[in-house]
Design an enzyme around this catalytic site. Structure first.
Site, mmCIF file in Angstrom:
data_model
loop_
_atom_site.group_PDB
_atom_site.id
_atom_site.type_symbol
_atom_site.label_atom_id
_atom_site.label_comp_id
_atom_site.label_asym_id
_atom_site.label_seq_id
_atom_site.Cartn_x
_atom_site.Cartn_y
_atom_site.Cartn_z
ATOM 1 N N CYS A 1 0.943 -1.314 -0.125
ATOM 2 C CA CYS A 1 0.467 0.492 0.007
ATOM 3 C C CYS A 1 0.327 1.401 0.483
ATOM 4 C CB CYS A 1 -1.547 -0.113 1.388
ATOM 5 S SG CYS A 1 -1.738 1.534 1.887
ATOM 6 N N CYS B 1 0.339 3.963 2.706
ATOM 7 C CA CYS B 1 0.684 2.910 4.319
ATOM 8 C C CYS B 1 2.222 3.967 4.345
ATOM 9 C CB CYS B 1 0.951 1.403 4.666
ATOM 10 S SG CYS B 1 -1.509 0.965 4.329
#
Length: 98
Positions: free
Chosen positions: A24, A27
């Site tokens: 991600c 993230c």
């Protein structure tokens, strides 16, 4: 892990749980922001990272549908949650309000 997680989130100290995934992009942007938050607030907050790919049961239990999702626990209760990346000052304001 489950029993220790329950123990951790029952803390009187606010516990910010960062549900993330290695694949991600956002993230990866959030990780250094959380490190800054931790260095600024020190022991006033605990920050726990949970990899949703390795802990799918936790992700399901807390209905994490997108990453990153941050959930703030205090005394075992969820007091705030947000998906997406926030800036350091926003996160600090939220933590201080709890």
């Amino acid at each position: 892990m489950k029993s220790s997680f329950s123990t951790i989130i029952r803390s009187e100290t606010p516990v910010l749980v960062d549900f993330f995934a290695n694949w991600c992009g956002p993230c990866k942007m959030l990780a250094p922001i959380l490190e800054e938050v931790k260095s600024e607030l020190g022991d006033a907050v605990k920050i726990v990272k949970v990899d949703i790919d390795k802990n799918q049961a936790f992700a399901a239990k807390y209905k994490v549908l997108g990453v990153p999702t941050m959930i703030l626990f205090k005394n075992g209760k969820q007091v705030w949650r947000q998906s997406g990346v926030l800036q350091k000052n926003e996160i600090i304001e939220i933590l201080k309000s709890h």
